[in-house]
Design a protein around this motif. Structure first.
Motif, PDB file in Angstrom:
ATOM      1  N   THR A 207       0.601  -0.989  -0.285  1.00 21.59           N
ATOM      2  CA  THR A 207      -0.322   0.084  -0.088  1.00 21.59           C
ATOM      3  C   THR A 207       1.167   0.764   0.373  1.00 21.59           C
ATOM      4  O   THR A 207       1.894   1.253   0.400  1.00 21.59           O
ATOM      5  CB  THR A 207      -0.640   0.657   1.181  1.00 21.59           C
ATOM      6  OG1 THR A 207       0.239   0.141   2.477  1.00 21.59           O
ATOM      7  CG2 THR A 207      -2.229  -1.073   1.745  1.00 21.59           C
TER       8      THR A 207
ATOM      9  N   ASN B 132      -2.641   3.556  -3.398  1.00 23.06           N
ATOM     10  CA  ASN B 132      -2.720   2.358  -3.182  1.00 23.06           C
ATOM     11  C   ASN B 132      -3.589   1.709  -1.545  1.00 23.06           C
ATOM     12  O   ASN B 132      -2.269   2.069  -1.570  1.00 23.06           O
ATOM     13  CB  ASN B 132      -1.883   1.302  -3.885  1.00 23.06           C
ATOM     14  CG  ASN B 132      -1.865  -0.091  -4.181  1.00 23.06           C
ATOM     15  OD1 ASN B 132      -3.483  -0.292  -5.237  1.00 23.06           O
ATOM     16  ND2 ASN B 132      -0.802  -1.149  -4.165  1.00 23.06           N
ATOM     17  N   ARG B 133      -4.442   1.435  -1.834  1.00 22.60           N
ATOM     18  CA  ARG B 133      -5.400   1.302  -0.897  1.00 22.60           C
ATOM     19  C   ARG B 133      -4.773   0.211   0.360  1.00 22.60           C
ATOM     20  O   ARG B 133      -4.897  -0.011   1.202  1.00 22.60           O
ATOM     21  CB  ARG B 133      -6.482   1.997  -0.482  1.00 22.60           C
ATOM     22  CG  ARG B 133      -6.367   3.342  -0.462  1.00 22.60           C
ATOM     23  CD  ARG B 133      -7.647   3.964  -1.068  1.00 22.60           C
ATOM     24  NE  ARG B 133      -7.671   4.582  -1.151  1.00 22.60           N
ATOM     25  CZ  ARG B 133      -8.284   6.608  -0.892  1.00 22.60           C
ATOM     26  NH1 ARG B 133      -8.836   5.905   0.315  1.00 22.60           N
ATOM     27  NH2 ARG B 133      -8.779   7.532  -1.264  1.00 22.60           N
TER      28      ARG B 133
ATOM     29  N   ALA C 200      -3.134  -3.544   0.149  1.00 16.10           N
ATOM     30  CA  ALA C 200      -2.033  -4.046  -0.211  1.00 16.10           C
ATOM     31  C   ALA C 200      -2.117  -5.702  -0.867  1.00 16.10           C
ATOM     32  O   ALA C 200      -3.513  -5.975  -0.066  1.00 16.10           O
ATOM     33  CB  ALA C 200      -1.064  -4.444   0.920  1.00 16.10           C
TER      34      ALA C 200
END
Lengths: 547, 1030
Positions: free
Chosen positions: B471, B487-488, B490
């Protein structure tokens, strides 16, 4: 010597073990997948197969986001943010035979046809209840007709390869281009079978499967597109008079999850935001795999800046059509309302203070729209959205709904009679009444043509913008009005509804002029994709080398 | 100092074996008293350990020790001592009254005595009837390349090696005698690798340090004994074997740095800003708002070299190898440990390989066995495929971010590609392969000349690939909130593949000599199985980027997987016949069965025959030509059939696919299972690809072995080629199924000539000069296609670009067929002409040629250009020794090839290429560079289908320059070494080419040959190395 014997015997035994069953040794089954021979055995196989055929409808360039975006951008009611190059190509009529949607939608439509052909080829021999079998066959006929209809209105003036059987050997996979008349023969015959075989309604569990009404309405639409007015009236009226459908009160419910499969819906494509167990959620759908969701990315991609990239934006023309549509003060629904309920269902402007996700329209990123507008139609704007992180949308895409049928019927009736009839006017007014805007009088339409013009230039875009399979684009195309539409938006200026700059006209004149310049008659259809031409020996016939 | 005497208890067996080797069967009974000592040296005066000295006609023998000293007793005055060492001229000396005999052995330049591995056996070079090229381990090690394939480039005529990628750990493509197969999937065109007798599935990654020799079976007569897999030639690798004698320790190591010297000219900030605005104007009118610049105009001060940002300068590369070898005649071993480590020139890429190999040979009476064991680990970190792409794409006025952090700064709706770039940098991919190879080879002599044997080997490898997508948050500096570019969630993915293959071979061998007739007969049965299973897991949502394992996932992990099983059986018979060393014959027949084909076509039969004629053994020849001029002259002819079955398993079994789901119902919809066939059924009667090859060869040695020449002429026809044909979209499988179908589609032919030569001489005491050269010319032509006039398109830069190569009757396979372009539209006449085929043509567009004059511009306007395979290629090795110095250089060049310049295509596509500075505009009307348009109004200019992107691919490359120094003997002695050499070298220091892309050595599969889809450029290397022997 003893050693020798032991070794010899040992080797001999080993060799025997390995070699005695060479045939068995060389025969291996595929452990990964069910072979086709094991399929088509029972009713659940047949059901799975027809579901897989429906599944093709979800593909990205057909009823998925890419297709919706590009068909919308070809018409006159939207413009691209410039985020994706391919969007611009469609807006500017600069696509070519290798442009992604041109290639991909072709592949997707034929994928649907391939699946429908399988159902039609194998289901007749599946041992199952005759009634269920016939319904599944009816659905396959309907879907195949739909796919072919979409092909003919999109590609090569309607002349496309025509395939109705499942190839059983690789030699049968190449098909020549067939004239559109032949394709239409199949479409009509499929639809007449579908109308006989399909039920009128489905129970809750099965909502979304094709019905008699889906087939009849589609047939009406095709006749309308073909300007076969009498036939169009027959089929469209049969749908209207069937009593199966009625206009719903709030048009917004035609564009959200809550209103799926409502009384107005005749055929829609199912999407769902639910993510399969154990898989990573994404904002777009992942089809034909065991992962992700059956979602559409339209809501994510079209949402105003601040919520999404807003890759397709409402044009000022649309803003004016909807905002300047006079409200009918007598209509109850207009109480406390400054704009029509239909406007609110479709788009919004910053000054409106309409709810938008967990805030209000004013929170959206206005600097990105030349006209201060943003979509609400098909955007999950009413949700607090537990999914704001991913923006997957489960809103079903409505393919045909009753409002479209009313307006098509009105058009066909007037064309058929050469005059505006009270029934045609009533059909138009049903739609306007529901929208809460002033109803039209017979006196508003001195000629039949004025009524048709009104439908095409005003009512249909207001009601059906960015819906169906490119309804707006195909209206302009079938009526030969694309150039006219482009000229209008190139020559006119449109209001910017942004609060800060109210009343300032805004448009990108040069951009619109470029659209007009680029458009030529051959741009009414997409070309047969290069990938088809280069892989199909019937279609490729390259020039002799001369180096 | 140390005198190595063979211990007496060991003597008997040694004697027997040695006697047999030399071919004497009578044991002398003479016993005498004389004792002789001495020292054996080579032509440079360096002592030679391990030289065998025997009393001729007896089994009395010794081996020289570390210092080349020996002592042998029990001799008489009439005794003859034979000094023998592999690769050196045998010497015989009558003892007489000498008590000390010092001998200098000379290198034997007569290559005909060389032992050649020919598949299921060995032969002396003079007996070989096929086209076999060989390379010994010494040569391979001298070149000290990262992988053994690279060391073959330009060294063996007919063996083409192309390095497709400079990524650490990547292996080059090897093709033997042109494209024999057009199946572009997997390794269809790659030769079959056989390591120590065990056929390999795929390409082995063996450290060059572990290799004793490489022998390449080029012609079908040689390769057909490998049946179905021989059609692309066979590469036989023999790993280091144990050697008799005292324990010998050898340590070699090198350290190198790599540097990317090739580059693509890109615009700087000033040029880019100007160009972007111009492009926008060309495209749609007004300038398109650029967030980076317009919101933060301070950015004009940036001038970022994005490729430089992701490039490591002087990336290190290291290799360490330790080898132990020793033992007795009846039991010896070789132990080799190797570690190779390379840091890539592009960030996030590394490779290291550690390998231990042990080989033991055991002999007892008539029983002979060799066992080998190899344990290897390969680890690599791969750069995300699109990082280089992203670096090409990014505008120079964008500022560099610290992508290492989890929190990045980025405004909502801000710089568009920053998130993608962040992903490309942060997402990592780790690969690990652990493999174990074990083989045992047993042979037993039942009766004189008759032996039976078994060769059983297996390879297990465990392969893991991990992908980490951590993330990261882009925080908006104004609102302080995370933006949509973040990119919240992972993600982590791990794919584990375990593969097992085994080979079991049982053979009977019979050798017999009757008078002048010598026979050798082999019968063999083999079975092979290759199994693999794949488990592919993925999970998402982790509390920390540092602990991405399945157990820590907040979401439920998802598992997918599949299996494969492939089996092959083979039955082989071979006869080799030799009359007086003059007339040679070899004939073989093999029947193969493979599980990848349907039952009816499962078996294939592959015959071969080859003959040889050693003309120099004839008296009349000797009468005509002096031995001093032409020492040997052999004529060879061979004919053979081979097959190719390299398609994946199960392709002929049609299947249905699940998970083609749909949703029904209102609101809370439910998923409906969808199952259907999404692939088109493959050919039911798929059959072998068969190739028939004729080979005519000449081997000559001149001037007492100073100059040698080998010439081979060949013609190979490959029939029923297996090829994955693109399926038209109208079939309905391209969207969600297979986009190609394997078919036997047609015939192709390769004709060619290969010349290999060497020249060796010594000038005085100090100079030793050795040259060797290769020349290969191959002509490829498609003879027939299944359907008349069928054209198969392929070779794309990416799958969404237009194809640029075709397969078409009468042309070389993978020929470039593109639309000719003719400058830029500049006059009204040109514009009007262009509008006839393209209504939206503009000034500044590329002027296409409507080749077929039909008024439209489409794929039918493509015309033939060259292909991506060279007309000829040549290699030259120069080795010069002067006293203790050695110098080597390797040159390699190709001619007659074209390249699709993918890097240029890409840099144009991103409007970054420096050419655009000079692009067409009304003010610059004579430019040959078309005007770029942005804002969506795409022209046809940037389609890959024109000749605009094709370039001449000829090049001459200096592949290697090495300068070495061997310490003088006395210093070595003092330091305790047997041999100590240090060297510096430079790999790929100079390339002469007109190609403007990165690396003209493009390679690639059939249709992609010559299509430069640059993802990882090649680096040049500067190296320091040391070789020590104790």
């Amino acid at each position: 010597m003893k050693n020798v014997k032991v070794i010899l015997t040992g080797l001999a035994v080993l060799a025997m073990c390995f070699s005695c069953s060479e045939e068995d040794f060389l025969t291996v089954d595929n452990p990964n997948e069910t072979t086709t021979n094991q399929f088509w055995q029972n009713s659940s196989h047949a059901k799975s197969a027809i579901m897989a055929t429906y599944s093709a409808l979800q593909s990205p360039n057909m009823m998925g986001e890419l297709g919706m975006s590009r068909r919308t951008l070809m018409a006159d009611l939207a413009y691209p943010r410039g985020y994706r190059r391919a969007d611009d190509l469609f807006q500017l009529y600069s696509w070519n035979s290798n442009t992604e949607t041109v290639t991909q939608m072709w592949n997707e439509l034929y994928t649907g046809i391939f699946r429908a052909n399988q159902v039609l080829a194998y289901v007749p021999d599946v041992p199952m209840e005759e009634e269920d079998k016939n319904i599944i066959l009816g659905e396959a006929h309907f879907l195949r007709a739909l796919f072919y209809f979409w092909l003919t209105i999109s590609y090569n003036e309607g002349d496309v390869p025509h395939i109705t059987e499942v190839p059983t050997s690789p030699d049968e996979i190449y098909n020549e281009i067939t004239s559109r008349e032949v394709v239409y023969d199949t479409i009509y015959s499929d639809l007449s079978k579908a109308r006989i075989l399909l039920p009128e309604t489905w129970d809750n569990q099965n909502l979304g499967r094709a019905t008699w009404g889906s087939a009849a309405a589609l047939q009406g639409k095709i006749h309308l597109y073909e300007e076969d007015w009498g036939m169009a009236v027959t089929y469209l009226d049969s749908v209207i008079n069937s009593g199966l459908y009625s206009l719903i009160d709030d048009p917004a419910n035609n564009f959200n999850v809550v209103g799926e499969h409502n009384m107005e819906s005749i055929f829609e494509v199912g999407f769902s935001a639910a993510v399969r167990e154990g898989t990573t959620p994404r904002w777009y759908g992942q089809f034909d795999t065991p992962i992700g969701s059956e979602a559409t990315a339209r809501a994510a991609q079209w949402a105003a800046v601040g919520f999404g990239p807003s890759i397709v934006q409402p044009h000022g023309l649309l803003g004016e059509l909807l905002r300047l549509d006079t409200l009918d003060p007598a209509n109850q629904i207009n109480r406390d309302r400054s704009f029509s309920i239909r406007y609110e269902a479709s788009i919004g402007a910053r000054i409106d203070s309409l709810p938008f996700f967990d805030g209000y329209m004013m929170d959206a990123g206005w600097h990105r729209n030349d006209f201060g507008l943003a979509w609400r139609k098909y955007i999950n704007h009413n949700l607090e959205s537990e999914d704001t992180e991913n923006y997957r949308s489960g809103i079903n895409e409505r393919v045909i709904r009753l409002a479209d049928v009313y307006l098509m019927a009105a058009e066909a009736i007037v064309e058929n009679n050469g005059a505006v009839t009270p029934l045609a006017l009533e059909y138009l007014n049903k739609i306007r009444r529901r929208a809460g805007v002033v109803e039209k009088e017979l006196s508003d339409f001195p000629t039949a043509q004025s009524f048709i013009d009104y439908l095409i230039w005003y009512e249909r875009p207001r009601e059906l913008v960015a819906e169906g399979f490119g309804i707006r684009w195909h209206d302009l195309r079938r009526r030969g009005l694309i150039e006219e539409a482009l000229r209008r938006i190139a020559e006119n200026e449109y209001l910017n509804w942004n609060n800060d700059r109210r009343g300032i006209k805004s448009t990108n004149q040069e951009w619109e002029q470029r659209r007009l310049d680029n458009f030529t008659a051959d741009r009414r259809y997409w070309p047969i994709p290069s990938s088809e031409l280069t892989s199909n020996p019937f279609l490729n016939n390259s020039n002799e080398g001369n180096n | 100092m140390t005198k190595l005497l063979i211990p007496s208890w060991h003597k008997l067996q040694t004697r027997t074996l040695i006697s047999m080797t030399i071919g004497f069967f009578c044991i002398s009974g003479v016993l005498a008293q004389t004792n002789v000592t001495g020292m054996v040296t080579d032509s440079n005066g360096l002592p030679m350990p391990g030289v065998t000295i025997i009393e001729k006609g007896t089994s009395n023998g010794v081996i020289t020790g570390m210092e080349g000293n020996y002592s042998i007793g029990g001799l008489g005055e009439e005794s003859v001592l034979v000094f023998r060492y592999v690769g050196f001229v045998l010497q015989e000396i009558v003892v007489g009254d000498q008590r000390q005999i010092n001998v200098q052995l000379e290198i034997d330049s007569q290559a005909l005595d060389e032992v050649v591995v020919v598949g299921y056996g060995t032969q002396e070079r003079r007996e070989v009837t096929g086209a076999v090229a060989s390379m010994d381990g010494e040569n391979i090690r001298r070149l000290s390349t990262s992988n053994f394939q690279e060391s073959m480039q330009g060294q063996m005529a007919g063996v083409n090696v192309s390095s497709t990628s400079g990524a650490p750990g990547s292996m080059p493509t090897v093709t033997i005698r042109g494209m024999g197969s057009i199946l572009s999937t997997g390794e269809a065109n790659s030769p079959l690798y056989v390591v120590d007798g065990i056929p390999y599935q795929g390409t082995p990654d063996i450290s060059p340090n572990e290799i004793e020799s490489i022998d390449v079976l080029k012609d079908a007569a040689s390769a057909s004994i490998y049946g179905t897999r021989g059609s692309n030639g066979v590469i036989l690798i023999t790993t280091k074997q144990g050697r008799v004698g005292e324990l010998q320790v050898e340590f070699t190591s090198y350290y190198a740095v790599q540097n990317l010297s090739e580059s693509m000219p890109l615009m700087n900030t000033q040029e880019q800003i100007y160009n972007n605005r111009l492009a926008a104007l060309n495209g749609g009118g007004t300038y398109v708002y650029d967030y980076t610049l317009d919101k933060h105009n301070v950015n004009v001060l940036n001038n970022t070299d994005w490729i430089g940002e992701f490039t490591r300068d002087w990336a290190p590369l290291q290799n360490y190898n330790l080898s132990l070898s020793g033992g007795r005649e009846d039991l010896n071993f070789n132990l080799n440990a190797n570690h190779f480590r390379q840091v890539g020139s592009i960030i996030n890429s590394n490779f290291n390989r550690t390998s231990v190999r042990a080989t033991t040979t055991f002999k007892k009476n008539k029983f002979h066995t060799t066992a080998s064991l190899n344990l290897q680990q390969r680890q690599s970190e791969d750069v995300t495929r699109n990082l280089f792409d992203m670096a090409l794409r990014m505008d120079p006025f964008r500022g560099v971010e610290d992508f290492g952090a989890d929190e990045l700064i980025g405004e909502e709706g801000g710089v568009r590609d920053m998130d993608e770039l962040a992903r490309a940098v942060k997402n990592t991919r780790n690969m690990e392969v652990n493999s174990l190879f074990a083989a045992i080879k047993m042979q037993y002599e039942i009766a004189p000349g008759l032996s039976i044997g078994a060769n059983i080997g297996g390879n297990f490898d465990y392969n893991s690939r991990e992908i980490f997508k951590p993330t990261f948050i882009f925080t908006d500096p104004v609102t302080g909130e995370a933006t949509t570019n973040s990119n919240r969630i992972a993600e982590y993915e791990r794919r584990v593949q375990d593969r097992f293959r085994y080979t079991a071979e049982f053979s009977t061998n019979y050798n017999r000599q009757i008078g002048d007739h010598e026979f050798s007969i082999l019968a063999l049965y083999s079975m092979e199985q290759f199994k693999q299973s794949v488990v592919d897991g993925s999970a998402s949502g982790f509390l920390s980027n540092e602990s991405m394992v399945f157990s820590n996932a907040t979401g439920t992990p998802l598992l997918l997987g599949d299996k494969e099983d492939l089996r092959i059986t083979g039955m082989l018979g071979r006869v080799q016949y030799d009359f007086k060393n003059k007339y040679l014959l070899s004939a073989s027949i093999r029947r193969d069965g493979s599980s990848v084909f349907p039952e009816e076509n499962r078996y294939g039969i592959f015959p071969s025959v080859s003959v040889g004629y050693n003309l120099h053994e004839e008296n009349f020849f000797r009468d005509l030509v002096s031995e001093n001029f032409l020492r040997s002259f052999k004529i060879r002819y061979g004919y053979g059939q081979t097959g190719n079955s390299r398609i994946s398993s199960y392709v002929y079994i049609p299947t249905v696919r699940a998970n083609v789901d749909y949703v029904l119902g209102p609101g809370d919809q439910h998923l409906e299972n969808g199952v259907i066939t999404t692939d088109i059924f493959n050919e039911q009667d798929l059959k072998w690809e068969t190739s028939i090859q004729h080979n005519l060869g000449f081997d000559m040695e001149f001037f007492r072995g100073k100059f040698g020449l080998t010439v081979d002429l060949y013609e190979r026809q490959s029939m029923d080629l297996l090829f994955p044909l693109d399926i038209p979209g109208s079939v309905g499988t391209s969207f969600s199924g297979n986009s190609s179908i394997i078919k036997n589609i047609g015939d192709i032919q390769n004709k060619g000539i290969e010349i290999g030569s060497f020249f060796r001489t010594q000038l005085g005491q100090d100079w030793d000069i050795r040259l060797s050269g290769t020349f290969t010319k191959n002509k490829n032509e498609v003879l027939k296609m299944g359907a008349e006039d069928q054209i198969i398109y392929g070779g794309r830069y990416t799958s969404s670009d237009d194809p640029v190569t075709v397969i078409r009757e009468g042309y070389p396979i993978g020929s470039f067929f593109v639309i000719p372009s003719n400058g830029v539209i500049n006059t009204r006449e040109e514009l009007l002409l262009a509008r006839t085929y393209n209504s939206s043509a503009q000034y500044g567009d590329l002027m296409y040629q409507d080749s077929n004059g039909d008024g439209t511009l489409d794929d039918n306007d493509r015309v033939f250009y060259d292909d991506g395979s060279p007309d000829w290629e040549a290699g030259l090795n120069i080795n010069i020794g002067y006293k203790n110095f050695d110098f080597m250089t390797v040159l390699y060049g190709v001619q007659g090839t074209m390249i699709f310049n993918g890097a240029k295509f890409q840099a144009y596509g991103y409007a970054r290429h420096k050419d655009y500075v000079n692009m067409w505009s009304p003010q610059n009307p004579n430019s040959e560079v078309f005007a770029v348009r942005r804002g969506g109004s795409a022209s046809l200019n940037e389609r890959s289908w024109s000749d605009y992107w094709l370039e001449d691919g000829d090049y001459l490359r200096i592949r290697n320059i090495t300068l070495g120094y061997t310490l003088p003997k006395n210093i070595q002695n003092r330091l305790g070494f047997m041999d100590l050499r240090v060297y510096v070298s430079s790999i790929n220091p100079f390339t002469f080419t007109e190609y403007t892309g990165y690396n003209p050595d493009v390679g690639g599969g059939i249709l992609n040959r010559g299509v430069d889809d640059i993802r990882y450029p090649m680096a040049d290397e500067y190296r320091f190395g040391v070789q020590m022997k104790f």
